[in-house]
Design an enzyme around this catalytic site. Structure first.
Site, PDB file in Angstrom:
ATOM      1  N   VAL A  41      -6.179   5.249  -7.632  1.00 36.08           N
ATOM      2  CA  VAL A  41      -5.144   6.294  -7.531  1.00 36.08           C
ATOM      3  C   VAL A  41      -4.116   6.197  -8.658  1.00 36.08           C
ATOM      4  O   VAL A  41      -3.298   7.104  -8.825  1.00 36.08           O
ATOM      5  CB  VAL A  41      -4.422   6.284  -6.155  1.00 36.08           C
TER       6      VAL A  41
ATOM      7  N   TYR B  82       8.061  -2.912  -2.610  1.00 34.01           N
ATOM      8  CA  TYR B  82       7.196  -2.251  -1.617  1.00 34.01           C
ATOM      9  C   TYR B  82       8.033  -1.357  -0.695  1.00 34.01           C
ATOM     10  O   TYR B  82       7.676  -0.209  -0.417  1.00 34.01           O
ATOM     11  CB  TYR B  82       6.472  -3.336  -0.812  1.00 34.01           C
TER      12      TYR B  82
ATOM     13  N   ILE C  38      -0.619  -4.525  11.293  1.00 32.43           N
ATOM     14  CA  ILE C  38      -1.997  -4.134  11.634  1.00 32.43           C
ATOM     15  C   ILE C  38      -2.964  -5.164  11.043  1.00 32.43           C
ATOM     16  O   ILE C  38      -2.760  -5.642   9.919  1.00 32.43           O
ATOM     17  CB  ILE C  38      -2.329  -2.732  11.051  1.00 32.43           C
TER      18      ILE C  38
ATOM     19  N   ASN D   4      -3.880   6.825   1.690  1.00 31.19           N
ATOM     20  CA  ASN D   4      -3.800   5.535   2.389  1.00 31.19           C
ATOM     21  C   ASN D   4      -3.801   4.327   1.451  1.00 31.19           C
ATOM     22  O   ASN D   4      -3.330   3.254   1.824  1.00 31.19           O
ATOM     23  CB  ASN D   4      -4.998   5.466   3.349  1.00 31.19           C
TER      24      ASN D   4
ATOM     25  N   LYS E 124       7.793   2.660  -0.006  1.00 30.81           N
ATOM     26  CA  LYS E 124       7.472   3.240   1.303  1.00 30.81           C
ATOM     27  C   LYS E 124       8.584   4.183   1.780  1.00 30.81           C
ATOM     28  O   LYS E 124       8.296   5.193   2.437  1.00 30.81           O
ATOM     29  CB  LYS E 124       7.191   2.131   2.316  1.00 30.81           C
TER      30      LYS E 124
ATOM     31  N   SER F 207       4.930   3.059   6.063  1.00 29.85           N
ATOM     32  CA  SER F 207       4.996   1.736   6.698  1.00 29.85           C
ATOM     33  C   SER F 207       6.301   1.686   7.487  1.00 29.85           C
ATOM     34  O   SER F 207       7.233   2.462   7.210  1.00 29.85           O
ATOM     35  CB  SER F 207       5.016   0.647   5.611  1.00 29.85           C
TER      36      SER F 207
HETATM   37  P1  NAP Z   1      -6.276  -3.100   2.933  1.00 27.82           P
HETATM   38  O1  NAP Z   1      -7.210  -3.548   3.993  1.00 27.82           O
HETATM   39  O2  NAP Z   1      -5.957  -4.036   1.819  1.00 27.82           O
HETATM   40  O3  NAP Z   1      -6.822  -1.716   2.341  1.00 27.82           O
HETATM   41  C1  NAP Z   1      -6.222  -1.091   1.244  1.00 27.82           C
HETATM   42  C2  NAP Z   1      -7.319  -0.547   0.347  1.00 27.82           C
HETATM   43  O4  NAP Z   1      -6.704   0.158  -0.762  1.00 27.82           O
HETATM   44  C3  NAP Z   1      -8.179  -1.652  -0.247  1.00 27.82           C
HETATM   45  O5  NAP Z   1      -9.542  -1.315  -0.178  1.00 27.82           O
HETATM   46  C4  NAP Z   1      -7.675  -1.710  -1.671  1.00 27.82           C
HETATM   47  O6  NAP Z   1      -8.637  -2.217  -2.588  1.00 27.82           O
HETATM   48  C5  NAP Z   1      -7.400  -0.266  -1.948  1.00 27.82           C
HETATM   49  N1  NAP Z   1      -6.603  -0.070  -3.145  1.00 27.82           N
HETATM   50  C6  NAP Z   1      -5.670  -0.891  -3.700  1.00 27.82           C
HETATM   51  N2  NAP Z   1      -5.193  -0.382  -4.847  1.00 27.82           N
HETATM   52  C7  NAP Z   1      -5.832   0.797  -5.025  1.00 27.82           C
HETATM   53  C8  NAP Z   1      -5.778   1.808  -6.016  1.00 27.82           C
HETATM   54  N3  NAP Z   1      -4.962   1.689  -7.090  1.00 27.82           N
HETATM   55  N4  NAP Z   1      -6.567   2.891  -5.897  1.00 27.82           N
HETATM   56  C9  NAP Z   1      -7.392   3.016  -4.837  1.00 27.82           C
HETATM   57  N5  NAP Z   1      -7.520   2.095  -3.871  1.00 27.82           N
HETATM   58  C10 NAP Z   1      -6.733   0.993  -3.960  1.00 27.82           C
HETATM   59  O7  NAP Z   1      -4.858  -2.722   3.541  1.00 27.82           O
HETATM   60  P2  NAP Z   1      -4.409  -1.753   4.736  1.00 27.82           P
HETATM   61  O8  NAP Z   1      -3.482  -2.530   5.555  1.00 27.82           O
HETATM   62  O9  NAP Z   1      -5.556  -1.077   5.383  1.00 27.82           O
HETATM   63  O10 NAP Z   1      -3.530  -0.719   3.904  1.00 27.82           O
HETATM   64  C11 NAP Z   1      -3.630   0.683   4.059  1.00 27.82           C
HETATM   65  C12 NAP Z   1      -2.242   1.298   3.925  1.00 27.82           C
HETATM   66  O11 NAP Z   1      -1.451   0.899   5.031  1.00 27.82           O
HETATM   67  C13 NAP Z   1      -1.467   0.864   2.681  1.00 27.82           C
HETATM   68  O12 NAP Z   1      -0.793   1.980   2.121  1.00 27.82           O
HETATM   69  C14 NAP Z   1      -0.464  -0.142   3.225  1.00 27.82           C
HETATM   70  O13 NAP Z   1       0.682  -0.228   2.412  1.00 27.82           O
HETATM   71  C15 NAP Z   1      -0.191   0.442   4.590  1.00 27.82           C
HETATM   72  N6  NAP Z   1       0.361  -0.477   5.594  1.00 27.82           N
HETATM   73  C16 NAP Z   1      -0.313  -1.587   6.010  1.00 27.82           C
HETATM   74  C17 NAP Z   1       0.222  -2.370   7.038  1.00 27.82           C
HETATM   75  C18 NAP Z   1      -0.502  -3.572   7.616  1.00 27.82           C
HETATM   76  O14 NAP Z   1       0.088  -4.299   8.432  1.00 27.82           O
HETATM   77  N7  NAP Z   1      -1.735  -3.838   7.284  1.00 27.82           N
HETATM   78  C19 NAP Z   1       1.449  -2.026   7.600  1.00 27.82           C
HETATM   79  C20 NAP Z   1       2.113  -0.906   7.132  1.00 27.82           C
HETATM   80  C21 NAP Z   1       1.555  -0.123   6.142  1.00 27.82           C
HETATM   81  P3  NAP Z   1      -8.568  -3.790  -2.949  1.00 27.82           P
HETATM   82  O15 NAP Z   1      -8.802  -4.519  -1.668  1.00 27.82           O
HETATM   83  O16 NAP Z   1      -9.671  -3.950  -3.954  1.00 27.82           O
HETATM   84  O17 NAP Z   1      -7.181  -4.015  -3.501  1.00 27.82           O
END
Ligand code: NAP
Length: 255
Positions: free
Chosen positions: A67, A159, A192, A93, A163, A146
């Protein structure tokens, strides 16, 4: 489309769909009959999710899309719309997280990366998708923010600022695009179980969740995916500019 509760046959693009919430979102939309573009920076992860969806009887197409790469975003978004013959729903996402103190040497790099991936990345995808969304009877954008968009955690200012920006972007575009019946909503996940939190031990997660959330546990990616799906139903056409915590009650718990 009326007030249907079905997204069957609609074209959906999910960013960061190779892992965690993006993967779960792709799978949930495919389960209910949408055609899903699985996009992620990691091609192997994309391929694995596409195979899972297809094995379960869904329709999915895989695309490598960073992205932060403007040209790639434009090519992929147009490619997805051409492949499905329509693009109705965008789920922004993709994400990374950075914990860096304000006075550390790495701070400015972390700041630039967080803003670029988490906010500008969403803007790139939305700008590329708009001509296609304008052709849809059910145009929906869901941005993943978030609980860091609603509060703050020490050392996460890059971060957290990004957000907060996602929430501002959501509200601004809801107002700007409302006249075209394009809805723009935002989800604020709490803690999560995904790749992003995989390095936290189960014991530390349990302590945090018991102390900080009303439900006393971490959430699962599918629980966020279903909230995202709700925003995208044809029947949800009067919901826009909403900021929905999916956080087990983290943001409302005082003690
Ligand atoms: P995740 O399992 O790490 O998934 C995020 C995905 O985005 C990964 O596959 C990652 O690839 C990919 N990504 C990273 N940089 C990218 C880029 N420049 N272009 C395209 N894809 C990219 O994390 P998640 O928790 O599901 O995160 C999803 C969203 O939820 C994010 O926006 C995060 O900030 C938000 N969030 C997460 C939590 C939580 O507790 N987990 C809480 C609040 C918000 P790589 O693995 O190769 O980097």
């Amino acid at each position: 489309m009326g007030l249907s509760r079905s997204v069957e046959g609609l074209g959906v693009l999910v960013t960061g769909a190779g892992s965690g919430m993006g993967r779960a979102t792709a799978k949930v939309f495919a389960e209910v009959g949408a055609s899903v573009a699985v996009t992620d920076i990691d091609g192997d992860a994309v391929e694995a999710v596409v195979q899972e969806v297809v094995r379960d009887g869904g329709v999915a197409s895989g695309w490598v899309m960073d992205v932060s790469d403007q040209n790639q975003v434009e090519k992929v978004v147009d490619g997805v719309a051409a492949k499905f013959g329509q693009l109705d729903i965008v789920i922004n996402n993709a994400g990374i997280s950075k914990f860096v103190a304000i006075d550390s040497n790495e701070y400015l790099d972390a700041w630039t990366t967080c803003l670029d991936v988490l906010v500008t990345g969403q803007i790139r995808v939305i700008r590329a998708a708009l001509p296609h969304l304008r052709q849809s009877d059910c145009a929906r954008i869901v941005n993943i923010a978030s609980t860091e968009g609603l509060g703050a955690t020490k050392f996460a200012s890059a971060y957290t600022t990004a957000k907060h920006g996602v929430i501002g972007l959501t509200r601004s575009l809801a107002v700007e695009l409302g006249g075209e019946a394009i809805t723009v909503n935002c989800i604020c996940p709490g803690p999560i179980n995904t790749g992003m939190t995989a390095s936290i031990s189960d014991a530390d997660k349990a302590v945090f969740a018991r102390r900080r959330t009303a439900l006393g546990r971490y959430g699962e990616p599918e629980e966020v995916a279903h909230a995202t799906l709700n925003f995208c139903l044809p029947a949800s056409r009067y919901i826009t500019g909403a900021v929905l915590p999916v956080d087990g009650g983290l943001t409302i718990k005082n003690a």
